[in-house]
Design an enzyme around this catalytic site. Structure first.
Site, PDB file in Angstrom:
ATOM      1  N   ASP A   2       0.825  -1.018  -0.007  1.00  0.00           N
ATOM      2  CA  ASP A   2       0.038   0.134   0.007  1.00  0.00           C
ATOM      3  C   ASP A   2       0.954   1.262   0.101  1.00  0.00           C
ATOM      4  OD1 ASP A   2      -2.439  -1.129  -0.035  1.00  0.00           O
ATOM      5  OD2 ASP A   2      -2.974  -1.266   1.882  1.00  0.00           O
TER       6      ASP A   2
ATOM      7  N   LYS B  96      -3.858   3.046  -2.380  1.00  0.00           N
ATOM      8  CA  LYS B  96      -4.970   4.264  -2.415  1.00  0.00           C
ATOM      9  C   LYS B  96      -4.869   5.358  -1.808  1.00  0.00           C
ATOM     10  CE  LYS B  96      -8.276   0.314  -2.541  1.00  0.00           C
ATOM     11  NZ  LYS B  96      -7.486  -0.799  -2.013  1.00  0.00           N
TER      12      LYS B  96
ATOM     13  N   MET C 109      -8.187   9.217   9.108  1.00  0.00           N
ATOM     14  CA  MET C 109      -8.837   9.975   7.943  1.00  0.00           C
ATOM     15  C   MET C 109      -9.660  10.814   7.952  1.00  0.00           C
ATOM     16  SD  MET C 109      -9.179   6.088   5.772  1.00  0.00           S
ATOM     17  CE  MET C 109     -10.021   5.317   7.321  1.00  0.00           C
TER      18      MET C 109
END
Length: 256
Positions: A36, A58, A172
């Site tokens: 990732d 991502k 996030m």
């Protein structure tokens, strides 16, 4: 041909030395690594020469490949008898979609294992001297996502989180910070509650910005805080300043 093994591995919060021994062994013996965006390059350098490295990270609004494609690639390489590592930042089962990949592999009859990693909340709590729990101050904590799967503010119960948890850690959440701040204040969270923004926690680029809940959005703008970053809210944030002041006092007495 016998089937291989997929290891769903947590790479930890950023500092490459915080990876587990078991996770490092899997990286060093892997035939294929799917990794990732937030995986430290030093960990990838531990792989053997000839190991196939596949980036599948991502970023907000930009995915290297779909989750479905990741699942197919994992299963395909394992079906060829290869040792496959799915390397994720933090812990694979905490906002890492590791559970989804485990389901795909189980459905395909692919042998797999899950190797936990230090999640960002735990790693940055330690590196910033902000305990998630602290005697007499915080006896509970919650980790939530600030952004939902649709890219908008998370649908978590901010009304409950405003009063039921001593230390709140938001993953996030930087892009949704104005809405999160407003929701907590609207539901009665005291604007004077200590808060912190921790950017690139546990790494050499770590930045820790402290203030209050009411100041969070303006602090993020003035300090140009960017992802990856965590938001921590609660009285335990005060412990950081206490620790730093005691360290300074001790150093002054030793040098004086």
């Amino acid at each position: 041909m016998s089937r291989g093994l997929v290891s769903i591995v947590g790479a930890g919060p950023g500092d490459p030395e915080l990876i587990t021994v078991k996770a490092l062994k899997r990286i060093q013996s892997a035939d294929v690594i799917l990794y990732d965006r937030l995986v430290n390059d030093q960990l990838l350098a531990e792989a053997r020469e000839g190991t196939l490295r596949i980036y599948c990270g991502k970023a907000p609004g930009l995915h290297a490949m779909t989750q479905e494609m990741i699942g197919r690639i994992l299963a395909a390489h394992a079906a060829e008898g290869k040792q496959v590592v799915r390397l994720k930042g933090g812990d694979p089962f905490i906002f890492g979609r590791g559970g989804e990949e485990a389901i795909v592999l189980a459905q395909a009859g692919i042998p797999f294992e899950v190797i936990p990693g230090i999640t960002s909340a735990v790693g940055t709590s330690a590196s910033s001297f902000i305990p998630l729990t602290h005697r007499g101050v915080a006896s509970s904590f919650a980790c939530v996502t600030g952004t939902g799967s649709d890219g908008n503010v998370s649908s978590v119960r901010w009304d409950l989180l405003a009063h039921s948890v001593d230390t709140l850690v938001i993953y996030m959440g930087i892009s949704q910070l104005p809405q999160i701040q407003q929701a907590l204040l609207y539901h009665g969270k005291n604007g004077c509650t200590p808060a912190a923004l921790i950017e690139r926690g546990t790494t050499s680029q770590e930045r820790i910005i402290t203030g209050t809940l009411a100041e969070l959005h303006s602090l993020a703008l003035s300090q140009n805080v960017s992802n990856p970053a965590l938001i921590m809210i609660g009285e335990a944030v005060r412990v950081r300043e206490q620790v730093i002041q005691l360290q300074l006092a001790a150093n002054t007495s030793l040098t004086g």
